[in-house]
Motif scaffolding. Structure first.
Motif, mmCIF file in Angstrom:
data_model
loop_
_atom_site.group_PDB
_atom_site.id
_atom_site.type_symbol
_atom_site.label_atom_id
_atom_site.label_comp_id
_atom_site.label_asym_id
_atom_site.label_seq_id
_atom_site.Cartn_x
_atom_site.Cartn_y
_atom_site.Cartn_z
ATOM 1 N N SER A 1 28.419 3.148 -31.240
ATOM 2 C CA SER A 1 27.390 2.308 -30.614
ATOM 3 C C SER A 1 28.013 1.055 -30.005
ATOM 4 N N ILE A 2 28.949 0.464 -30.740
ATOM 5 C CA ILE A 2 29.643 -0.721 -30.243
ATOM 6 C C ILE A 2 30.445 -0.373 -28.989
ATOM 7 N N LYS A 3 31.099 0.783 -29.015
ATOM 8 C CA LYS A 3 31.873 1.224 -27.848
ATOM 9 C C LYS A 3 30.976 1.340 -26.615
ATOM 10 N N THR A 4 29.809 1.954 -26.780
ATOM 11 C CA THR A 4 28.882 2.124 -25.663
ATOM 12 C C THR A 4 28.469 0.776 -25.100
ATOM 13 N N ARG A 5 28.126 -0.161 -25.967
ATOM 14 C CA ARG A 5 27.681 -1.476 -25.508
ATOM 15 C C ARG A 5 28.795 -2.239 -24.791
ATOM 16 N N MET A 6 30.028 -2.061 -25.257
ATOM 17 C CA MET A 6 31.137 -2.750 -24.621
ATOM 18 C C MET A 6 31.454 -2.159 -23.252
ATOM 19 N N MET B 1 19.754 5.143 -26.065
ATOM 20 C CA MET B 1 19.202 4.489 -27.246
ATOM 21 C C MET B 1 20.154 3.439 -27.815
ATOM 22 N N GLN B 2 21.435 3.551 -27.504
ATOM 23 C CA GLN B 2 22.430 2.631 -28.039
ATOM 24 C C GLN B 2 22.525 1.318 -27.277
ATOM 25 N N VAL B 3 22.168 1.308 -25.996
ATOM 26 C CA VAL B 3 22.376 0.122 -25.174
ATOM 27 C C VAL B 3 21.565 -1.071 -25.668
ATOM 28 N N HIS B 4 22.006 -2.243 -25.262
ATOM 29 C CA HIS B 4 21.355 -3.497 -25.645
ATOM 30 C C HIS B 4 19.905 -3.524 -25.156
#
Length: 285
Positions: free
Chosen positions: A33-38, A129-132
């Motif tokens: 999830s962190i990877k996707t947001r970054m 669903m993972q994005v901010h």
């Protein structure tokens, strides 16, 4: 599971493989999830993260720990159909199949194309669903909304990019694993520690090498939730590359590098350990 790039757990042992794959991805999901947001090109300063620790602290403190698990249901739902299809395609469901080596070879050769075709929509849902500030809390609601707003193509716009990632990932992973295994275990005997270290490092290297393609894939899969007209209009891998280069220069292709490497290291360590275990067990029979 960004699943296509990994050696299939299912090819090692059907039922245990599925359980191992789901467990590993569930455990590592917050890092994914962190990877996707970054990797997402965010317009809000609150959605820009400087590293894994910074992202974990800020997300958990402002959105709660549950936000890091948002979308995990899509991974679990997608794993079953992909696993069943590969097993059937490889002849694994045929009782008394005496040509298991043929079934295994067929399943291995076709796993990338078929499992990606099945899993790509689930991966799109997962990343949406993972994005901010994602408005989605249900995988089904997300799927319905994306389909209604963007059509079926939204679930497959990243498919060619995903397939393209597989070639360098597989080549680098196998080469690195064999070289590391030869260095750490010259005798070639079953050695769990050397297999874990070699597999983990090989997965990390392969993950790092293919990060630029993964950044492009993420841009394509989350384009529908961007407020930027250029990103929303991206039609494929080349458009994604052009946008990344223009917005963030060459460093943009390294977005999410650390969490991506961290995600692949345990998954590949477990996969290679399982493979070497079954190979050693067969030799002893």
């Amino acid at each position: 599971m960004e699943v296509a790039e990994e050696i299939e757990y299912e090819g090692l042992d059907p039922n245990a493989g599925l359980a191992a794959g789901i467990t590993e991805h569930a455990v590592m999901f917050p890092v994914d999830s962190i990877k996707t947001r970054m990797q997402v090109f965010a317009t809000s300063p609150s959605a820009v993260y400087t590293g894994i620790g910074n992202a974990f602290t800020r997300i958990s403190s402002t959105e709660g720990m549950r936000a890091l698990w948002r979308g995990v249901s899509s991974v679990i739902m997608g794993a079953g159909p992909a696993h069943a299809a590969m097993k059937e395609l490889g002849g694994g469901n045929v009782a008394g199949n005496r040509n298991q080596w043929i079934a295994t070879s067929l399943a291995g050769a076709s796993a990338t194309i078929a499992s990606d075709a099945l899993m790509n929509p689930f991966d799109v849902i997962k990343q949406r669903m993972q994005v901010h500030e994602s408005q989605f809390r249900s995988a089904l609601t997300c799927a319905r909304t994306v389909y209604a707003r963007e059509g079926l193509s939204a679930f497959y716009v990243s498919y060619p990019t995903t397939l393209t990632m597989t070639v360098p990932f597989t080549a680098v992973q196998f080469t690195a694993y064999e070289q590391l295994k030869a260095l750490l275990n010259p005798s070639g005997t079953y050695s769990p520690i050397s297999h874990i270290i070699s597999g983990g490092l090989a997965g990390g290297v392969a993950g790092a090498v293919t990060t630029p393609l993964d950044v492009a894939k993420t841009l394509l899969q989350t384009r529908g939730q961007s407020t930027d007209p250029e990103i929303r209009g991206a039609r494929g891998m080349m458009d994604a590359f052009r946008i990344i280069l223009a917005r963030d220069g060459w460093r943009g292709f390294g977005r999410g590098l650390a969490p991506r490497v961290l995600t692949f290291m345990p998954s590949n360590a477990l996969c290679w350990l399982s493979y070497e275990f079954f190979k050693a067990a067969i030799r002893e029979d």
